[in-house]
Motif scaffolding. Sequence first.
Motif, PDB file in Angstrom:
ATOM      1  N   SER A   1       5.328  -2.844 -49.933  1.00 31.89           N
ATOM      2  CA  SER A   1       5.103  -1.637 -49.127  1.00 31.89           C
ATOM      3  C   SER A   1       5.882  -1.678 -47.815  1.00 31.89           C
ATOM      4  CB  SER A   1       3.602  -1.441 -48.905  1.00 31.89           C
ATOM      5  OG  SER A   1       2.930  -1.365 -50.142  1.00 31.89           O
TER       6      SER A   1
ATOM      7  N   LEU B   1       9.776  -2.812 -46.768  1.00 33.88           N
ATOM      8  CA  LEU B   1      10.690  -1.817 -46.196  1.00 33.88           C
ATOM      9  C   LEU B   1      11.263  -2.317 -44.872  1.00 33.88           C
ATOM     10  CD1 LEU B   1      11.980   1.009 -46.133  1.00 33.88           C
ATOM     11  CD2 LEU B   1       9.879   1.839 -45.035  1.00 33.88           C
TER      12      LEU B   1
ATOM     13  N   ARG C   1      15.243  -2.692 -44.463  1.00 36.93           N
ATOM     14  CA  ARG C   1      15.883  -1.673 -43.646  1.00 36.93           C
ATOM     15  C   ARG C   1      16.331  -2.192 -42.295  1.00 36.93           C
ATOM     16  NH1 ARG C   1      12.290   3.521 -42.517  1.00 36.93           N
ATOM     17  NH2 ARG C   1      11.349   2.116 -40.976  1.00 36.93           N
TER      18      ARG C   1
ATOM     19  N   ILE D   1      11.867   0.019 -53.403  1.00 40.83           N
ATOM     20  CA  ILE D   1      11.630   0.797 -52.183  1.00 40.83           C
ATOM     21  C   ILE D   1      11.725   2.296 -52.452  1.00 40.83           C
ATOM     22  CG2 ILE D   1      12.655   1.376 -49.943  1.00 40.83           C
ATOM     23  CD1 ILE D   1      13.128  -1.601 -49.533  1.00 40.83           C
ATOM     24  N   GLU D   2      12.703   2.709 -53.251  1.00 42.57           N
ATOM     25  CA  GLU D   2      12.829   4.136 -53.554  1.00 42.57           C
ATOM     26  C   GLU D   2      11.640   4.652 -54.358  1.00 42.57           C
ATOM     27  OE1 GLU D   2      16.598   4.954 -55.343  1.00 42.57           O
ATOM     28  OE2 GLU D   2      17.683   4.818 -53.426  1.00 42.57           O
TER      29      GLU D   2
ATOM     30  N   ASN E   1       8.628   3.669 -53.918  1.00 39.77           N
ATOM     31  CA  ASN E   1       7.521   3.766 -52.953  1.00 39.77           C
ATOM     32  C   ASN E   1       7.768   4.782 -51.843  1.00 39.77           C
ATOM     33  OD1 ASN E   1       5.443   1.041 -51.627  1.00 39.77           O
ATOM     34  ND2 ASN E   1       4.942   3.086 -52.307  1.00 39.77           N
ATOM     35  N   TYR E   2       9.050   4.940 -51.434  1.00 46.44           N
ATOM     36  CA  TYR E   2       9.355   5.768 -50.265  1.00 46.44           C
ATOM     37  C   TYR E   2      10.378   6.865 -50.531  1.00 46.44           C
ATOM     38  CZ  TYR E   2       6.778   2.193 -47.776  1.00 46.44           C
ATOM     39  OH  TYR E   2       5.781   1.339 -47.367  1.00 46.44           O
TER      40      TYR E   2
ATOM     41  N   THR F   1      14.811   8.975 -49.107  1.00 48.59           N
ATOM     42  CA  THR F   1      14.944   9.113 -47.642  1.00 48.59           C
ATOM     43  C   THR F   1      14.310   7.936 -46.904  1.00 48.59           C
ATOM     44  OG1 THR F   1      12.926  10.442 -47.531  1.00 48.59           O
ATOM     45  CG2 THR F   1      15.005  11.621 -47.817  1.00 48.59           C
ATOM     46  N   TRP F   2      14.234   6.792 -47.548  1.00 47.74           N
ATOM     47  CA  TRP F   2      13.557   5.644 -46.952  1.00 47.74           C
ATOM     48  C   TRP F   2      14.227   5.140 -45.669  1.00 47.74           C
ATOM     49  CZ3 TRP F   2      16.721   1.434 -46.525  1.00 47.74           C
ATOM     50  CH2 TRP F   2      17.833   1.375 -47.363  1.00 47.74           C
ATOM     51  N   LYS F   3      15.481   5.519 -45.443  1.00 45.92           N
ATOM     52  CA  LYS F   3      16.175   5.076 -44.227  1.00 45.92           C
ATOM     53  C   LYS F   3      15.669   5.785 -42.974  1.00 45.92           C
ATOM     54  CE  LYS F   3      20.539   3.873 -46.536  1.00 45.92           C
ATOM     55  NZ  LYS F   3      21.999   4.122 -46.612  1.00 45.92           N
TER      56      LYS F   3
ATOM     57  N   TRP G   1       1.969   8.573 -42.286  1.00 43.92           N
ATOM     58  CA  TRP G   1       2.070   8.286 -43.710  1.00 43.92           C
ATOM     59  C   TRP G   1       0.686   8.376 -44.345  1.00 43.92           C
ATOM     60  CZ3 TRP G   1       6.128   7.894 -46.853  1.00 43.92           C
ATOM     61  CH2 TRP G   1       5.983   7.290 -48.102  1.00 43.92           C
TER      62      TRP G   1
ATOM     63  N   PRO H   1       3.557   8.797 -50.857  1.00 42.58           N
ATOM     64  CA  PRO H   1       4.449   8.054 -51.765  1.00 42.58           C
ATOM     65  C   PRO H   1       4.864   8.910 -52.965  1.00 42.58           C
ATOM     66  CG  PRO H   1       2.531   6.729 -51.170  1.00 42.58           C
ATOM     67  CD  PRO H   1       2.252   8.119 -50.708  1.00 42.58           C
TER      68      PRO H   1
END
Length: 461
Positions: free
Chosen positions: A299, A303, A307, A419-420, A422-423, A426-428, A434, A440
């Motif tokens: 999670s 991230l 990131r 990660i994609e 879960n997020y 646009t995870w960046k 949240w 999610p």
Amino acid sequence: MSRINKNVILALLTLTSSAFLLFQLYYYKHYLSAKNGIGLSKSKGSKIGFDSTQWRAVKKFIMLTSSQNVPVFLIDPLILELVSKNFEQIKNTSHGSTSECKFFCVPREFTAFALQYHLWKNEEGWFRIAENMGFQCLKIESKDPRLDGIDSLSGTEIPLHYICRLATHAIHLVVFHERSGNYLWHGHLRLKGHIDKKFVPFRKLQFGRYPGAFDRPELQQVTIDGLEVRIPKDPVHFLEEIPHSRFIECRYKEARAFLQQYLDDNTVEAMVFRKSAKELLQLAAKTLKKLGVRFWLSSGTCLGWYRQCNIIPYSKDVDLGIFIQDYKSDIIIAFQDAGLPLKHKFGKVEDSLELSFQGKDDVKLDIFFFYEETDHMWNGGTQAKSGKKFKYLFPKFTLCWTEFVDMKVNVPCETIEYIEANYGKTWKIPIKIWDWKNSPPNVQSNGIWPISEWDEVIQLY
């Protein structure tokens, strides 16, 4: 007539001489050998197999490293496996007393040794002497990933692998480097353009297909096939580490670009949280290691590593994942004994288990248990006030090692897919608000717990 008699006599003399020679050999083998400890087969004093190319190459390499005080140790998986199966025999073997070559003479193209680089004092001198002794040596270098986070030092090259060939056998010397999490790391064996691709069959090497991370092994000296070598004191543990040793680095370059676009939070509150979260992660890792339970960053904690190479300051918790098959019934007691009281327990072992423990400074530890289906994995969630169940779907993944806040920890090897899931794509972009039930992209409703089970599946403390 006399001519025939001469031939007969010559034949009789030849037969008599042959018989006498056979008698001498028989007497030597069965009487003198028993008396003096000398034999022609596997009896004491014979040297069966010691003329093999493999053994000669290993012997010469050990002579070289011993004379130069290069502290190498054996990591060859094939040899270590044989050693672990015959460990009692090896422990009782003294130097030079071996009559048969059983380990280093096994047919193979390479023998792998390792070296802790910080203990190596005379690298260049060793390289020259190796070539003078008949070895043809190849040195593989690459940039030091430990310096990637420092602009002025990134790009500095360090030795990663040596391959020294003698006749048809090669010694693969894997160079281990210390990392700040008190573990050993070796780099990827990547061939540069000028290197002869036919020097050895590189694809058959056991180490170097990818970077690897290992616990720092305690070493012991033993005698193998008449040669004194150092090996891991627990060879079985080292062998178990090899297939799970793959290591991936934090993306320092991308993290710097992220922090240039989105300024880091350097407030006192953020620094206090990061310190507390790091201490909580260290305590959790220590507790789970004692239990023998694998875990990975999940999670928001995962991230943050991927990131920005750091803990997200507004996340307010530490998130870990554990495969449900690794669950142990004493896990709650172990965390409580470590000073982390249980905050809540949702679900049950066979369905949607989730544990949360209270750390200091109001930082909590969330542990999500993952279940495997035919084509995906998932972890569950439970809403305490309604009993609603949620399921978070992930593509199947494997585990790799990485370094995070000065620790060696696991993360999904297929990190971007994880990660994609879960997020989203646009995870960046940092998102401070949240909703775990709706935000999610991989969440879906999973029904509701029967009221009759609420006391079991919804436990708040």
